[in-house]
Design a protein around this motif. Structure first.
Motif, PDB file in Angstrom:
ATOM      1  N   UNK B  72       0.972  -1.300   0.160  1.00 51.66           N
ATOM      2  CA  UNK B  72       0.062   0.052  -0.122  1.00 51.66           C
ATOM      3  C   UNK B  72       0.626   0.925   0.037  1.00 51.66           C
ATOM      4  N   UNK B  73       2.488   1.056  -0.331  1.00 45.80           N
ATOM      5  CA  UNK B  73       3.019   2.696  -0.234  1.00 45.80           C
ATOM      6  C   UNK B  73       3.188   2.720   0.723  1.00 45.80           C
ATOM      7  N   UNK B  74       3.336   2.170   2.525  1.00 44.15           N
ATOM      8  CA  UNK B  74       3.819   2.448   3.601  1.00 44.15           C
ATOM      9  C   UNK B  74       4.954   2.155   4.109  1.00 44.15           C
ATOM     10  N   UNK B  75       5.612   3.732   4.814  1.00 42.87           N
ATOM     11  CA  UNK B  75       6.734   3.343   5.508  1.00 42.87           C
ATOM     12  C   UNK B  75       6.770   2.019   6.818  1.00 42.87           C
ATOM     13  N   UNK B  76       7.341   1.458   6.324  1.00 43.84           N
ATOM     14  CA  UNK B  76       6.678   0.008   7.199  1.00 43.84           C
ATOM     15  C   UNK B  76       7.943  -1.010   7.762  1.00 43.84           C
ATOM     16  N   UNK B  77       8.922  -0.824   9.092  1.00 45.54           N
ATOM     17  CA  UNK B  77       9.917  -1.190   8.615  1.00 45.54           C
ATOM     18  C   UNK B  77       9.524  -2.860   9.847  1.00 45.54           C
ATOM     19  N   UNK B  78      10.086  -3.744  10.609  1.00 38.10           N
ATOM     20  CA  UNK B  78       9.781  -4.386  11.391  1.00 38.10           C
ATOM     21  C   UNK B  78      10.282  -4.915  12.765  1.00 38.10           C
ATOM     22  N   UNK B  79      10.102  -5.674  13.692  1.00 40.45           N
ATOM     23  CA  UNK B  79      11.073  -5.486  15.580  1.00 40.45           C
ATOM     24  C   UNK B  79      10.614  -7.392  14.951  1.00 40.45           C
ATOM     25  N   UNK B  80      11.498  -8.645  14.983  1.00 46.12           N
ATOM     26  CA  UNK B  80      11.023  -9.801  15.346  1.00 46.12           C
ATOM     27  C   UNK B  80      12.270 -10.157  17.154  1.00 46.12           C
ATOM     28  N   UNK B  81      11.175 -10.236  17.286  1.00 48.86           N
ATOM     29  CA  UNK B  81      12.093 -10.938  19.089  1.00 48.86           C
ATOM     30  C   UNK B  81      11.723 -12.312  18.873  1.00 48.86           C
ATOM     31  N   UNK B  82      13.031 -12.899  19.010  1.00 48.77           N
ATOM     32  CA  UNK B  82      13.568 -14.287  18.850  1.00 48.77           C
ATOM     33  C   UNK B  82      13.573 -14.886  20.731  1.00 48.77           C
TER      34      UNK B  82
END
Lengths: 79, 313
Positions: B72-82
Motif C-alpha cells: 500500500x506504499x507505507x513506510x514500514x520496518x519490522x521488529x522480530x523478537x526471538x
C-alpha cells in the motif's frame, strides 16, 4: 470374439491428504467435494484452507483420487 | 464457484460467506487491501508520512500485515523478537529474515531483531519456570515491552500488530465471559500514546478474519510458519476461537457482528440508560381488545387468536 480381456486395476489410487497439528497424511477415496472432505475429517471450514497442489480451492470444488491435498489450519493462539 | 466481482466470472479461489461473495486471486487481494485501507482510515491509525514499526513473529498475520503495508506504499520496518523456543524460534526467525531479505528490502524496509536470551540470559521457557509464571503471559509481557521500547527508541510514529478479527472477537468473548470490564477499553483497533514512553499501537487487520489472512498469505506466496507455537497448546484463546468458528459456520458474520457491534457501542457517547420501567411506561398502552399492555395497535395474542378463529371457520 473368443476372449474378452479384462484389465483389472492393479492399484487403486486415493487422494493423499496432508494434515497438521499433528502432522500426518491420510488417504481418502474420491471424487468428492472440498466441503464433504472437511466434513468427513470433522473439520470446520472457517478454521481451514484447502490447497490442491499449490492452489487454493473453494468448498464446492470437486477433488479427485489423483489429487494431493493439504488442509491447512488457520488458527493461531499466540495472542 | 465463480468470482462475484469479475465481469468475466473467473473461477473463485475463496468463498466468503460473511460477505455473501467469492473472489478470484486478484479480486481477493484487492478486497484485502481495501479492508486494511478502510481500517487505517476509519480508526485514524496513521498517514503515508508516518514511520511504522510492525511487530513480526514469522506467522501469517504479522508477515501478511508487513506485506500489505509495503504494497500500500507505507513506510514500514519490522521488529522480530526471538524468544528462544528451540527449533520453533529458529524456524520462525529464518522465515522472517527470508521475507525481509527477499521482499521487504526491495521496498527499502529493514528488520530489527531482539534476542531474549542475549538480554535475559535464558529463553522464554526457562524464564517462565524461574518466575513461576505461565509461559504465554511471560512471553506477552516481554514482547509488549520490547516492541514498545523499540518503537519509542527508534522514533517510530506508530507500532502495528497483526491482530485480526478472530483475535479481537476471541479476546472480547474472554473478557465478557469473565466480566473483565477494565480490559474492554483497551480492545480498540487504535490505542493512543496516552503517556510519554508509550508508542501508539494499531491493528490494521481488525476487519479481516484469520482464514482470510491465511488465504492472502498463501495466494501471495508468503512463506510463514504454519506450526502452532508449542507454548500455546491448551490456551483459552484457542478454545474461544473454536467456539466462535463453529458459530460462524452456522451463522456467517457472527464474529464481525460481535466485535464491530462492540466497537460501535464504544464510540457512541455515553448517556444514562433509561430504566426498564420508564421505557415500558413510554412505549406500552392497553390493547383495545383485551386491555393487556402492548406496543402495537392490537396485542399479538389477540391478533393471533383472531387469525386462528378466521382460519377455523
Amino acid at each position: 470374439m473368443p476372449f474378452a480381456i479384462r484389465l483389472s486395476q492393479p492399484y487403486h489410487r486415493r487422494m493423499i491428504v496432508q494434515l497438521s497439528h499433528p502432522t500426518r497424511q491420510v488417504e481418502i477415496k474420491g471424487p468428492k467435494r472440498t466441503k464433504e472432505l472437511l466434513r468427513e475429517l470433522n473439520l470446520v471450514v472457517e478454521a481451514h484452507l484447502v490447497i490442491r497442489g499449490d492452489e487454493l480451492v473453494t468448498e464446492d470444488e470437486m477433488l479427485a483420487d489423483a489429487d494431493r491435498i493439504e488442509i491447512r489450519p488457520v488458527i493461531s493462539g499466540g495472542v | 464457484m465463480n468470482c462475484t466481482k469479475c465481469p468475466t466470472s473467473t473461477k473463485a479461489v475463496i468463498g466468503l460467506p460473511r460477505h455473501n461473495a467469492a473472489f478470484c486471486k486478484d479480486c481477493f487481494t484487492t478486497f484485502v487491501h481495501e479492508q486494511v485501507a478502510r481500517a487505517i482510515k476509519s480508526h485514524k491509525m496513521f498517514t503515508p508520512e508516518d514511520r511504522i514499526l510492525v511487530a513480526v513473529s514469522g506467522g501469517k498475520d504479522s508477515l501478511a500485515l508487513w506485506h500489505i503495508l509495503l504494497k500500500l506504499g507505507y513506510r514500514a520496518d519490522a521488529l522480530y523478537v526471538n524468544l528462544g523456543i528451540g527449533g520453533y524460534s529458529e524456524e520462525s526467525h529464518r522465515k522472517v529474515q527470508l521475507y525481509a531479505d527477499t521482499v521487504a528490502a526491495a521496498h527499502g524496509a529493514t528488520l530489527l531483531v531482539h534476542v531474549v536470551e542475549q538480554e535475559a540470559g535464558a529463553g522464554i521457557r526457562e524464564l517462565a519456570t524461574i518466575l513461576h509464571r505461565p509461559t504465554c503471559s511471560t512471553c506477552g509481557t516481554i514482547k509488549r515491552y520490547q516492541f514498545n521500547r523499540a518503537a519509542v527508541e527508534h522514533d517510530y510514529d506508530v507500532m502495528a500488530t497483526g491482530h485480526n478479527l478472530d483475535d479481537e472477537a476471541a479476546r472480547l468473548l474472554g473478557n465478557v465471559l469473565h466480566w473483565q470490564e477494565e480490559y474492554l477499553d483497551k480492545q480498540g483497533p487504535a490505542l493512543p500514546a496516552s503517556v510519554e514512553g508509550f508508542a501508539k499501537k494499531v491493528k490494521p487487520l481488525c476487519r479481516l478474519s484469520e482464514r482470510e489472512i491465511a488465504a492472502y498469505a498463501v495466494l501471495n506466496r508468503i512463506d510463514y510458519i504454519v506450526e502452532e507455537c508449542p507454548m500455546a497448546k491448551g490456551s483459552k484463546m484457542l478454545l474461544y476461537k473454536e467456539v466462535l468458528n463453529r458459530l460462524e459456520t452456522e451463522s456467517p458474520g457472527t464474529k464481525q457482528r460481535f466485535y464491530w457491534g462492540f466497537l460501535d457501542k464504544q464510540t457512541k457517547p455515553e448517556s444514562a440508560p433509561e430504566s426498564m420501567a420508564a421505557k415500558d411506561q413510554r412505549t406500552l398502552h392497553p390493547c383495545p381488545s383485551c386491555g393487556q399492555p402492548t406496543t402495537a395497535d392490537t396485542c399479538s395474542y389477540c391478533k393471533m387468536m383472531a387469525k386462528a378463529k378466521t382460519a377455523a371457520r
